[in-house]
Design an enzyme around this catalytic site. Sequence first.
Site, PDB file in Angstrom:
ATOM      1  N   SER A  70      38.835  43.222  41.490  1.00  0.00           N
ATOM      2  CA  SER A  70      38.317  44.298  40.651  1.00  0.00           C
ATOM      3  C   SER A  70      38.959  45.626  41.053  1.00  0.00           C
ATOM      4  CB  SER A  70      36.785  44.323  40.749  1.00  0.00           C
ATOM      5  OG  SER A  70      36.220  45.041  39.687  1.00  0.00           O
ATOM      6  N   ASP A 182      36.866  39.368  35.609  1.00  0.00           N
ATOM      7  CA  ASP A 182      36.697  39.967  36.930  1.00  0.00           C
ATOM      8  C   ASP A 182      36.732  38.931  38.060  1.00  0.00           C
ATOM      9  OD1 ASP A 182      35.811  41.457  39.161  1.00  0.00           O
ATOM     10  OD2 ASP A 182      34.578  42.742  37.885  1.00  0.00           O
TER      11      ASP A 182
END
Length: 314
Positions: A70, A182
């Site tokens: 991320s 993600d």
Amino acid sequence: MARTRHWLRVGLNWAVGRIRGFAYAPQRPFGRARLGLALGSGFARGLAHIGVLKVFQENNIPVDCLAGTSVGSLIAAAYSSGMSLRAMEEEAAKVRFRDFARWTISRMGLATNERMEQFIHRLIRARTFEDLQIPCAVVTTDLATGEPVIFTQGELVAPLRASCAVPGLFLPIQHAGHALVDGALVGTVPTRAVAQLGAEIIVAVWLDAGHCPEPQPPRNLLDVVGQSFSIAQRQAMDSWRQLADVVLEPHVVCYRWDDFERAHDIILAGEHAARLALPRLRDLLRRGARPTLSPRAGPVANGSRPAKNNLSRL
């Protein structure tokens, strides 16, 4: 002439492959163990990674490879590309959600992070993993299988966008035959990914978002998504902590996922956590790598899926 050009291309491709293989091979620096930094997820709280890197640089703590999930992937790639920490701080002070996101109408998410492409080009002085000065891995999640997909070669932009694509908020990124989201879904802190790059001493940066002394209720759907992620990640800490020699925990629990305007304070939190760990880091570097903790996978490839027997979770 055509035959000559053909063999020149073959020779050039061979040379590039050998150079890249040497650069990414897990070679021990002379006289010490390889130190790898695993930068975790956390949205705006991830700006604390900049503070960690500042303290490492000021105190001559080497970073031989990085892996990110991320926001950690963005900062890892920026640092690996040669971007100065001063420039990172300046960028952090002015970045806002609108710089990398745009609301949209879709069954797959509330926003697109297409704007992140321009943001990445401005932030990172490289277009491919091969252009990076320090080996770097970006962790994403295959939404169809739930498995980690790790990138260490090829173009940078799509894997970085995917690693930051919070499911439900951002649209999945279609890349390398996967629908990617993600990387925090499969590993809040990518310790296994950095181990694959040859790290013998692994430093993990964990951005815990829970247990604020004065917790505030969610303001909107995005707060609900962010807090839900945080709760799930706290329940899965053992999967990455077992590979970490040092875990840095910047005190960022009271910052919201979108507190970009508080960048200065968040960076200071990262600096403080790194300074507390300096004695331990120096001791590890002096003594060298500890014995192997658990099976570690071999080199990762572009968009590779880790083998299920030793890397089913990051």
